[in-house]
Scaffold this motif. Structure first.
Motif, PDB file in Angstrom:
ATOM      1  N   SER A 156       7.999   6.935 -21.523  1.00 42.81           N
ATOM      2  CA  SER A 156       8.198   5.500 -21.299  1.00 42.81           C
ATOM      3  C   SER A 156       8.284   5.195 -19.809  1.00 42.81           C
ATOM      4  CB  SER A 156       9.479   5.031 -21.996  1.00 42.81           C
ATOM      5  OG  SER A 156       9.359   5.146 -23.399  1.00 42.81           O
ATOM      6  N   ASN A 157       8.969   6.051 -19.064  1.00 38.65           N
ATOM      7  CA  ASN A 157       9.065   5.852 -17.622  1.00 38.65           C
ATOM      8  C   ASN A 157       7.706   6.024 -16.952  1.00 38.65           C
ATOM      9  OD1 ASN A 157      11.665   5.041 -17.005  1.00 38.65           O
ATOM     10  ND2 ASN A 157      12.465   7.122 -16.963  1.00 38.65           N
ATOM     11  N   TYR A 158       6.912   6.940 -17.472  1.00 38.11           N
ATOM     12  CA  TYR A 158       5.559   7.110 -16.943  1.00 38.11           C
ATOM     13  C   TYR A 158       4.755   5.825 -17.160  1.00 38.11           C
ATOM     14  CZ  TYR A 158       0.952   9.016 -15.966  1.00 38.11           C
ATOM     15  OH  TYR A 158      -0.297   9.230 -15.432  1.00 38.11           O
ATOM     16  N   ASP A 159       4.927   5.226 -18.319  1.00 37.02           N
ATOM     17  CA  ASP A 159       4.233   3.971 -18.612  1.00 37.02           C
ATOM     18  C   ASP A 159       4.704   2.858 -17.678  1.00 37.02           C
ATOM     19  OD1 ASP A 159       2.828   5.191 -20.644  1.00 37.02           O
ATOM     20  OD2 ASP A 159       4.179   4.498 -22.237  1.00 37.02           O
ATOM     21  N   GLN A 197       0.833  -1.208   0.000  1.00 38.02           N
ATOM     22  CA  GLN A 197       0.000   0.000   0.000  1.00 38.02           C
ATOM     23  C   GLN A 197       0.863   1.251   0.000  1.00 38.02           C
ATOM     24  OE1 GLN A 197      -2.363  -0.774   3.519  1.00 38.02           O
ATOM     25  NE2 GLN A 197      -4.083  -1.579   2.317  1.00 38.02           N
ATOM     26  N   GLN A 198       1.958   1.206   0.762  1.00 37.74           N
ATOM     27  CA  GLN A 198       2.881   2.339   0.811  1.00 37.74           C
ATOM     28  C   GLN A 198       3.521   2.573  -0.562  1.00 37.74           C
ATOM     29  OE1 GLN A 198       5.680   1.415   3.923  1.00 37.74           O
ATOM     30  NE2 GLN A 198       4.257   1.931   5.577  1.00 37.74           N
ATOM     31  N   LYS A 199       3.907   1.481  -1.206  1.00 39.08           N
ATOM     32  CA  LYS A 199       4.538   1.586  -2.518  1.00 39.08           C
ATOM     33  C   LYS A 199       3.558   2.078  -3.581  1.00 39.08           C
ATOM     34  CE  LYS A 199       8.313   0.688  -0.827  1.00 39.08           C
ATOM     35  NZ  LYS A 199       9.288   1.816  -0.704  1.00 39.08           N
ATOM     36  N   LYS A 200       2.314   1.687  -3.448  1.00 36.74           N
ATOM     37  CA  LYS A 200       1.288   2.164  -4.384  1.00 36.74           C
ATOM     38  C   LYS A 200       1.117   3.676  -4.249  1.00 36.74           C
ATOM     39  CE  LYS A 200      -3.328   1.021  -6.098  1.00 36.74           C
ATOM     40  NZ  LYS A 200      -2.863   0.382  -7.343  1.00 36.74           N
ATOM     41  N   SER A 201       1.120   4.155  -3.002  1.00 31.23           N
ATOM     42  CA  SER A 201       1.005   5.602  -2.768  1.00 31.23           C
ATOM     43  C   SER A 201       2.206   6.336  -3.338  1.00 31.23           C
ATOM     44  CB  SER A 201       0.889   5.882  -1.267  1.00 31.23           C
ATOM     45  OG  SER A 201      -0.297   5.327  -0.741  1.00 31.23           O
ATOM     46  N   GLU A 202       3.384   5.716  -3.212  1.00 25.06           N
ATOM     47  CA  GLU A 202       4.602   6.325  -3.740  1.00 25.06           C
ATOM     48  C   GLU A 202       4.554   6.395  -5.261  1.00 25.06           C
ATOM     49  OE1 GLU A 202       9.464   5.647  -3.539  1.00 25.06           O
ATOM     50  OE2 GLU A 202       8.138   4.562  -2.169  1.00 25.06           O
ATOM     51  N   ILE A 203       4.048   5.342  -5.869  1.00 32.99           N
ATOM     52  CA  ILE A 203       3.928   5.313  -7.331  1.00 32.99           C
ATOM     53  C   ILE A 203       2.984   6.411  -7.813  1.00 32.99           C
ATOM     54  CG2 ILE A 203       3.014   3.989  -9.283  1.00 32.99           C
ATOM     55  CD1 ILE A 203       4.043   1.468  -7.839  1.00 32.99           C
ATOM     56  N   ILE A 204       1.857   6.563  -7.128  1.00 30.82           N
ATOM     57  CA  ILE A 204       0.884   7.594  -7.512  1.00 30.82           C
ATOM     58  C   ILE A 204       1.509   8.981  -7.392  1.00 30.82           C
ATOM     59  CG2 ILE A 204      -1.295   8.689  -6.853  1.00 30.82           C
ATOM     60  CD1 ILE A 204      -2.289   5.900  -6.040  1.00 30.82           C
ATOM     61  N   ARG A 205       2.297   9.179  -6.339  1.00 33.09           N
ATOM     62  CA  ARG A 205       2.980  10.474  -6.151  1.00 33.09           C
ATOM     63  C   ARG A 205       3.938  10.732  -7.315  1.00 33.09           C
ATOM     64  NH1 ARG A 205       7.807  11.861  -4.591  1.00 33.09           N
ATOM     65  NH2 ARG A 205       8.361   9.750  -3.926  1.00 33.09           N
ATOM     66  N   LEU A 206       4.683   9.710  -7.696  1.00 34.93           N
ATOM     67  CA  LEU A 206       5.630   9.856  -8.802  1.00 34.93           C
ATOM     68  C   LEU A 206       4.912  10.077 -10.129  1.00 34.93           C
ATOM     69  CD1 LEU A 206       8.264   7.087  -7.909  1.00 34.93           C
ATOM     70  CD2 LEU A 206       8.606   9.569  -7.864  1.00 34.93           C
ATOM     71  N   GLN A 207       3.765   9.446 -10.303  1.00 34.90           N
ATOM     72  CA  GLN A 207       2.982   9.656 -11.520  1.00 34.90           C
ATOM     73  C   GLN A 207       2.518  11.110 -11.623  1.00 34.90           C
ATOM     74  OE1 GLN A 207       0.166   6.248 -10.935  1.00 34.90           O
ATOM     75  NE2 GLN A 207       0.588   5.805 -13.077  1.00 34.90           N
TER      76      GLN A 207
END
Length: 211
Positions: free
Chosen positions: A197-200, A142-152
């Motif tokens: 590509s990194n966004y993908d 869950q923490q990593k998912k939140s981090e991914i969303i922040r980076l997106q």
């Protein structure tokens, strides 16, 4: 009348309007006008395409073209105005182009730096997610998912900066062709492609986490 014919007609009419800008002697006014008409052309073509997708015939296509031309004209004028103000700050076209090249190069440098950092973060995230899945650590996922969303969200902002710089410098190229600036824009587009590509990759990681 076919969709292709209508779109071609719109393009020809607006292109002829753009060609009339050469009769405007004042450089600042010509830059603003060319920006507005250039935006109108793109907007009209996009609007015509949308109108065609509705399947409501020629009327819908022409209406879409008119709406698109108006919206594109406003956006194009804004960019033309921005370019005109920038250009007026320099004593010569050569100095102005040098400044534009420096701006595109600096944006590219910052984008590459961000992208390299993002690549490293994605690699780390992928490893951490695999480990969390293996151990069944839902909380960490869950923490990593939140981090991914922040980076997106951050990546979206960075992509927007690059897109705005590309659009600005392409507007400049329309006013004063420069091989140096053209190469910087090409390089910037290449960097933009890598960023996309990194966004993908981020989106793919996000889909892998089902928590």
């Amino acid at each position: 009348m076919t969709t292709r014919t209508l779109r071609f007609t719109v393009a020809v009419i607006l292109a002829s309007m753009l060609g009339s800008c050469t009769n405007i002697k004042d450089d600042t006014k010509r830059t603003k006008t060319e920006g507005a008409l250039g935006g109108s052309i793109l907007g009209a073509l996009a609007g015509a395409g949308i109108g065609a997708l509705t399947g409501r015939g020629a009327g819908a296509i022409l209406t879409g073209a008119a709406i698109g031309a108006a919206a594109g004209g406003v956006g194009g004028y804004a960019y033309g105005n921005h370019v005109a103000k920038k250009k007026a700050a320099y004593k010569s076209t050569e100095q102005w182009l040098d400044a534009c090249i420096a701006s595109a190069r600096d944006t590219n440098r910052q984008a590459r730096s961000y992208n390299n950092s993002l690549s490293a973060q994605i690699t780390k995230l992928r490893s951490e997610i695999a480990s969390a899945k293996s151990s069944g650590n839902t909380r960490l996922l869950q923490q990593k998912k939140s981090e991914i969303i922040r980076l997106q969200n951050q990546s979206t902002k960075e992509l927007k900066k690059v897109d705005e710089e590309i659009k600005l410098q392409e507007n400049v190229l329309g006013q004063a062709p420069s091989s140096g600036l053209k190469q910087e824009v090409i390089s910037l587009r290449s960097t933009r492609g890598t960023m996309s590509s990194n966004y993908d990759r981020l989106a793919s990681l996000n889909r892998e986490i089902d928590v």
